[in-house]
Design a protein around this motif. Sequence first.
Motif, PDB file in Angstrom:
ATOM      1  N   GLU A   1       0.810  -1.218   0.000  1.00 46.52           N
ATOM      2  CA  GLU A   1       0.000   0.000   0.000  1.00 46.52           C
ATOM      3  C   GLU A   1       0.849   1.278   0.000  1.00 46.52           C
ATOM      4  O   GLU A   1       0.510   2.258   0.649  1.00 46.52           O
ATOM      5  CB  GLU A   1      -0.961  -0.004   1.199  1.00 46.52           C
ATOM      6  CG  GLU A   1      -1.940  -1.163   1.208  1.00 46.52           C
ATOM      7  CD  GLU A   1      -2.856  -1.207  -0.023  1.00 46.52           C
ATOM      8  OE1 GLU A   1      -3.139  -0.141  -0.600  1.00 46.52           O
ATOM      9  OE2 GLU A   1      -3.261  -2.316  -0.410  1.00 46.52           O
TER      10      GLU A   1
ATOM     11  N   GLN B   1      -2.355  -9.377   1.657  1.00 45.39           N
ATOM     12  CA  GLN B   1      -3.059  -9.618   0.393  1.00 45.39           C
ATOM     13  C   GLN B   1      -2.251 -10.390  -0.657  1.00 45.39           C
ATOM     14  O   GLN B   1      -2.715 -11.395  -1.190  1.00 45.39           O
ATOM     15  CB  GLN B   1      -3.487  -8.279  -0.204  1.00 45.39           C
ATOM     16  CG  GLN B   1      -4.155  -8.421  -1.556  1.00 45.39           C
ATOM     17  CD  GLN B   1      -4.125  -7.119  -2.339  1.00 45.39           C
ATOM     18  OE1 GLN B   1      -4.294  -6.050  -1.749  1.00 45.39           O
ATOM     19  NE2 GLN B   1      -3.938  -7.192  -3.638  1.00 45.39           N
TER      20      GLN B   1
ATOM     21  N   ARG C   1       1.593  -0.004   9.811  1.00 44.68           N
ATOM     22  CA  ARG C   1       1.653   1.196   8.973  1.00 44.68           C
ATOM     23  C   ARG C   1       2.363   2.294   9.753  1.00 44.68           C
ATOM     24  O   ARG C   1       1.942   2.635  10.866  1.00 44.68           O
ATOM     25  CB  ARG C   1       0.239   1.699   8.619  1.00 44.68           C
ATOM     26  CG  ARG C   1      -0.687   0.668   7.988  1.00 44.68           C
ATOM     27  CD  ARG C   1      -0.474   0.523   6.499  1.00 44.68           C
ATOM     28  NE  ARG C   1      -1.217  -0.620   5.991  1.00 44.68           N
ATOM     29  CZ  ARG C   1      -2.287  -0.552   5.199  1.00 44.68           C
ATOM     30  NH1 ARG C   1      -2.744   0.628   4.818  1.00 44.68           N
ATOM     31  NH2 ARG C   1      -2.890  -1.641   4.775  1.00 44.68           N
TER      32      ARG C   1
ATOM     33  N   LEU D   1      -3.697   3.564  13.390  1.00 46.10           N
ATOM     34  CA  LEU D   1      -2.800   2.886  14.320  1.00 46.10           C
ATOM     35  C   LEU D   1      -1.533   2.519  13.562  1.00 46.10           C
ATOM     36  O   LEU D   1      -1.537   2.444  12.331  1.00 46.10           O
ATOM     37  CB  LEU D   1      -3.460   1.592  14.820  1.00 46.10           C
ATOM     38  CG  LEU D   1      -4.719   1.766  15.663  1.00 46.10           C
ATOM     39  CD1 LEU D   1      -5.519   0.474  15.703  1.00 46.10           C
ATOM     40  CD2 LEU D   1      -4.345   2.202  17.079  1.00 46.10           C
TER      41      LEU D   1
ATOM     42  N   GLU E   1      -8.379 -10.245   6.368  1.00 46.25           N
ATOM     43  CA  GLU E   1      -8.284 -10.181   4.909  1.00 46.25           C
ATOM     44  C   GLU E   1      -8.753 -11.480   4.278  1.00 46.25           C
ATOM     45  O   GLU E   1      -8.470 -12.558   4.797  1.00 46.25           O
ATOM     46  CB  GLU E   1      -6.838  -9.905   4.493  1.00 46.25           C
ATOM     47  CG  GLU E   1      -6.350  -8.527   4.941  1.00 46.25           C
ATOM     48  CD  GLU E   1      -4.925  -8.260   4.499  1.00 46.25           C
ATOM     49  OE1 GLU E   1      -4.737  -7.655   3.438  1.00 46.25           O
ATOM     50  OE2 GLU E   1      -4.001  -8.668   5.230  1.00 46.25           O
TER      51      GLU E   1
ATOM     52  N   GLU F   1     -13.900   4.797   6.537  1.00 49.31           N
ATOM     53  CA  GLU F   1     -13.514   3.558   5.857  1.00 49.31           C
ATOM     54  C   GLU F   1     -13.178   2.436   6.839  1.00 49.31           C
ATOM     55  O   GLU F   1     -12.304   2.578   7.676  1.00 49.31           O
ATOM     56  CB  GLU F   1     -12.295   3.852   4.976  1.00 49.31           C
ATOM     57  CG  GLU F   1     -11.847   2.654   4.187  1.00 49.31           C
ATOM     58  CD  GLU F   1     -10.396   2.758   3.715  1.00 49.31           C
ATOM     59  OE1 GLU F   1      -9.930   3.882   3.432  1.00 49.31           O
ATOM     60  OE2 GLU F   1      -9.745   1.706   3.642  1.00 49.31           O
ATOM     61  N   ILE F   2     -13.867   1.310   6.690  1.00 54.32           N
ATOM     62  CA  ILE F   2     -13.502   0.145   7.502  1.00 54.32           C
ATOM     63  C   ILE F   2     -12.976  -1.002   6.639  1.00 54.32           C
ATOM     64  O   ILE F   2     -12.349  -1.928   7.146  1.00 54.32           O
ATOM     65  CB  ILE F   2     -14.656  -0.364   8.398  1.00 54.32           C
ATOM     66  CG1 ILE F   2     -15.848  -0.839   7.546  1.00 54.32           C
ATOM     67  CG2 ILE F   2     -15.114   0.664   9.407  1.00 54.32           C
ATOM     68  CD1 ILE F   2     -16.702  -1.855   8.287  1.00 54.32           C
TER      69      ILE F   2
END
Length: 456
Positions: free
Chosen positions: A186, A208, A229, A239, A246, A379-380
């Motif tokens: 990402e 992913q 992240r 966080l 996923e 966004e979840i």
Amino acid sequence: LPKPVRIALAATDPAIIGQLRKSQDDPQDGVSRVRIQGRVQRVAKQGGLIFVTLRRGLDQMQCLLSGNLSKTYDALTLTRETAMEITGELWEVPSGAHAPLDRELRADYFSIIAKAPGGDEALTTRVPPDGDVQTLLNLRHLTLRHEKPAAIMFVRHVLETSFNTVYKELGCTKVSPPALVQTQVEGGATLFKLDYYDETAYLTQSSQLYLETVLPVLGDVYCIEKSFRAEKSLTRRHLSEYTHIEAELDFIQFDDLLSHLEHVICRVIDLILENPTAAEAIRRFNPEFIKPSRPFLRMRYAEAIDWLRERGILNEEGSDHVFGDDIAEAAERKMTDELNRPVFLTHFPTEIKSFYMLKAEDDQRVTESVDILMPGVGEIVGGSMRTWDYDELLVGYKREGIDPTSYFWYTDQRKYGSTPHGGYGLGTERFLAWLMKLWTVREACLYPRYMGRCTP
Ligand code: 4AD
């Protein structure tokens, strides 16, 4: 005196029912003395009586010390959190009185296992439930003992169990991809870099790519793993370490992905509410909670841009939103709060999305991508169909300035029986924040990690 039977404090313990004594005149057959162990949640003195609420996990039981027992030094100086054992007979509470499970343990003996301090050192003095946020976080190991954090952690457990159940129902197999990786998913900006035996490695941002490699091996798959992240901003929903749920599905079209997501979310909510303790905690801390109704609202990114423009909601630069803008947190919140229901936001422009996303057939400017937005959180879920053509994937790497060398294993998937497939990632803490109406995702973590905090 007969030897006591050890019982749990839970409503599910048959002994709670079996050992009950209703009145002195009506002793049941088989009633015996019971013995419980726990920590003191509350102590209240009333006349010559001492009421002690003992806690074991989320379960509690009221115990009554009377007569000589209530005059002992240990009883008179009892403090919250003291670990103790109490023996006695279990009674139904007198009518009009309230106690957990409507039971009360009339003690004939107790012993202290370990005392907890009172005064300045008492738990409630060091970490008052409404204390300053940083103090509560610095002493998270103690704060967790308060009712709300404990209830949140329990609902989180039920949430994870429910996801496992739903994936089992859907025939998805669980795997455990690595956390130490040498590829990004990402974008490079949020990568945690580390020295790995003199090579550069990263903490994974998402499992992913690894899940995609397992489709030919096990069919539809999922994982519940940590993602990391290096977020350089302090927000209510970011966080540094979070639990990422996923899944990756083989031989599907974009519409199948959306229906699957709708099903998983609604079924998980139903399962959570089937757990009486979790349902009670949600009712208590989020009394306005209502289950989302299906179908979820579907809105294309381009429509969302129009929606924001019509309402004069500006982008981060302070001007009107235009096609190609990232919809930032503030604008997204305004949108979800006004729509006040779950939204599938789809078809984001290729330029603002990752290298692996499949372009939409009807409009090559956009991707078959979806974010699920929830009121109060935003966004979840982030998901998409994946580019499954070999050459197209190489174009994706190039567009994002990624050197494909270390992605050889990912690229190989497009050589050996490539298929239309897609998947998504759901942030556990954001889902829980929505479910329990938490101010921040930090409350949804056992020990939150975000910029500036890596302890306790
Ligand atoms: O949208 P994201 O970045 O998507 C992915 O990582 C995909 N590779 C997942 C996939 O398709 N398998 O992240 C997915 C979700 C977000 O919607 C959000 O819920 C959560 O992960 N998330 C975070 N949660 C807390 N703190 C952060 N810093 C988060 N970043 C993402």
